[in-house]
Design a protein around this motif. Structure first.
Motif, PDB file in Angstrom:
ATOM      1  N   THR A  43       0.830  -1.203   0.000  1.00 11.91           N
ATOM      2  CA  THR A  43       0.000   0.000   0.000  1.00 11.91           C
ATOM      3  C   THR A  43       0.864   1.253   0.000  1.00 11.91           C
ATOM      4  O   THR A  43       1.954   1.281   0.583  1.00 11.91           O
ATOM      5  N   THR A  44       0.365   2.279  -0.646  1.00 10.59           N
ATOM      6  CA  THR A  44       1.074   3.552  -0.719  1.00 10.59           C
ATOM      7  C   THR A  44       0.063   4.691  -0.712  1.00 10.59           C
ATOM      8  O   THR A  44      -1.063   4.529  -1.179  1.00 10.59           O
ATOM      9  N   ASP A  45       0.488   5.835  -0.188  1.00 10.49           N
ATOM     10  CA  ASP A  45      -0.407   6.994  -0.125  1.00 10.49           C
ATOM     11  C   ASP A  45      -0.507   7.715  -1.460  1.00 10.49           C
ATOM     12  O   ASP A  45      -1.524   8.334  -1.760  1.00 10.49           O
ATOM     13  N   HIS A  46       0.560   7.640  -2.265  1.00  7.94           N
ATOM     14  CA  HIS A  46       0.597   8.401  -3.514  1.00  7.94           C
ATOM     15  C   HIS A  46       1.193   7.551  -4.629  1.00  7.94           C
ATOM     16  O   HIS A  46       2.061   6.709  -4.388  1.00  7.94           O
ATOM     17  N   THR A  47       0.726   7.793  -5.857  1.00  4.17           N
ATOM     18  CA  THR A  47       1.343   7.217  -7.047  1.00  4.17           C
ATOM     19  C   THR A  47       1.463   8.317  -8.096  1.00  4.17           C
ATOM     20  O   THR A  47       0.759   9.334  -8.022  1.00  4.17           O
ATOM     21  N   ASP A  50      -1.973   9.496  -9.838  1.00  3.08           N
ATOM     22  CA  ASP A  50      -3.157   9.852  -9.052  1.00  3.08           C
ATOM     23  C   ASP A  50      -4.000  10.951  -9.700  1.00  3.08           C
ATOM     24  O   ASP A  50      -5.226  10.884  -9.701  1.00  3.08           O
ATOM     25  N   LYS A  57     -11.686   6.356  -9.757  1.00  2.00           N
ATOM     26  CA  LYS A  57     -12.272   6.532  -8.425  1.00  2.00           C
ATOM     27  C   LYS A  57     -13.796   6.605  -8.501  1.00  2.00           C
ATOM     28  O   LYS A  57     -14.496   6.090  -7.623  1.00  2.00           O
ATOM     29  N   TYR A 177      -4.812  -0.145  -8.228  1.00  2.00           N
ATOM     30  CA  TYR A 177      -5.776   0.657  -7.473  1.00  2.00           C
ATOM     31  C   TYR A 177      -7.001  -0.198  -7.193  1.00  2.00           C
ATOM     32  O   TYR A 177      -7.610  -0.743  -8.113  1.00  2.00           O
ATOM     33  N   THR A 180     -10.335   0.427  -2.009  1.00  4.50           N
ATOM     34  CA  THR A 180      -9.977   1.017  -0.719  1.00  4.50           C
ATOM     35  C   THR A 180      -8.522   1.439  -0.586  1.00  4.50           C
ATOM     36  O   THR A 180      -8.152   2.070   0.406  1.00  4.50           O
ATOM     37  N   ALA A 181      -7.658   1.113  -1.558  1.00  5.13           N
ATOM     38  CA  ALA A 181      -6.234   1.412  -1.379  1.00  5.13           C
ATOM     39  C   ALA A 181      -5.524   1.523  -2.726  1.00  5.13           C
ATOM     40  O   ALA A 181      -6.019   1.049  -3.749  1.00  5.13           O
ATOM     41  N   ASN A 182      -4.341   2.148  -2.687  1.00  8.83           N
ATOM     42  CA  ASN A 182      -3.432   2.203  -3.819  1.00  8.83           C
ATOM     43  C   ASN A 182      -2.225   1.336  -3.494  1.00  8.83           C
ATOM     44  O   ASN A 182      -1.815   1.234  -2.330  1.00  8.83           O
ATOM     45  N   ARG A 184       1.851   0.062  -4.717  1.00 10.85           N
ATOM     46  CA  ARG A 184       3.071   0.213  -5.504  1.00 10.85           C
ATOM     47  C   ARG A 184       3.711  -1.161  -5.643  1.00 10.85           C
ATOM     48  O   ARG A 184       3.884  -1.877  -4.670  1.00 10.85           O
TER      49      ARG A 184
END
Length: 212
Positions: A43-47, A50, A57, A177, A180-182, A184
């Motif tokens: 899981t990661t906060d940013h890609t 985005d 989404k 993606y 609920t999450a992204n 990497r």
């Protein structure tokens, strides 16, 4: 009835031991192949993508189904494969209703259309490389069904393939993606991208004929 010592003698004879060893080795290799690791990422906060994924989404937010059957997915893949390929926008996927109305799209358009039609919360929208080292990135869907992960690529294929059966250099995910999450994935394929999204590899499969 054979005595215990006779059984041990039979089993431990050189010929039988060799046969047993080869049989166990073959069984072990079969088990390893059956449980080949599928790269599900972390899981990661940013890609880097985005900013371009608002349509993705929106599809996730509108999902209301509980799961898709294999029959439904196979039918949808045949339908999506029949859509004409056209690439005009390098980053933003078209809204699914636009792809359906035109019966035209590139890999990210078809992947998002397929995910919208499936209405399965286990599905992931994936950006990666169709073949390791490819210049252009590619988009497809990963789908979990009955405990197994499947690759759904109706740009190039008309049927699902098991993710753990794909070659090491095929369908290499970079980012995925879910609802609920992204995530990497491995970054060892030469993607020129940074977390801020200043550089991205265009998401478009080459319009070549693939085996169905």
């Amino acid at each position: 009835m054979l005595e215990a010592m006779e059984i041990i003698t039979i089993i431990t004879s050189p010929v039988d031991m060799k046969t047993i060893t080869l049989s166990l080795l073959a069984l072990l290799l079969t088990k390893i192949a059956a449980f080949a690791v599928v790269d599900l990422g972390s899981t990661t906060d940013h890609t880097p993508y985005d900013r371009y994924l608002t349509p993705v989404k929106e599809v996730f937010n509108a999902m209301h189904g509980e799961g898709a059957s294999m029959d439904k997915v196979q039918a949808l893949m045949r339908q999506g494969r029949s859509f004409r390929y056209a690439h005009t926008e390098p980053y933003y996927p078209a809204a699914p209703e636009q792809t359906a109305a035109r019966r035209t799209g590139d890999c990210k358009d078809k992947a998002l259309w397929l995910m919208d039609q499936m209405q399965d919360p286990s599905a992931r929208f994936v950006i990666g490389k169709m073949t390791r080292g490819a210049h252009l990135s590619h988009a497809w869907v990963m789908w979990q069904h009955e405990g197994q992960w499947w690759i759904l690529d109706c740009t190039m294929l008309s049927r699902p393939i098991l993710a753990d059966k794909a070659g090491m250099n095929d369908y290499v995910p970079l980012f995925s993606y879910s609802r609920t999450a992204n995530f990497r994935h491995s970054d060892k394929v030469g993607l020129t991208a940074d977390v801020a999204g200043k550089k991205q590899s265009p998401v478009a499969a080459t319009n070549r004929v693939a085996a169905n």
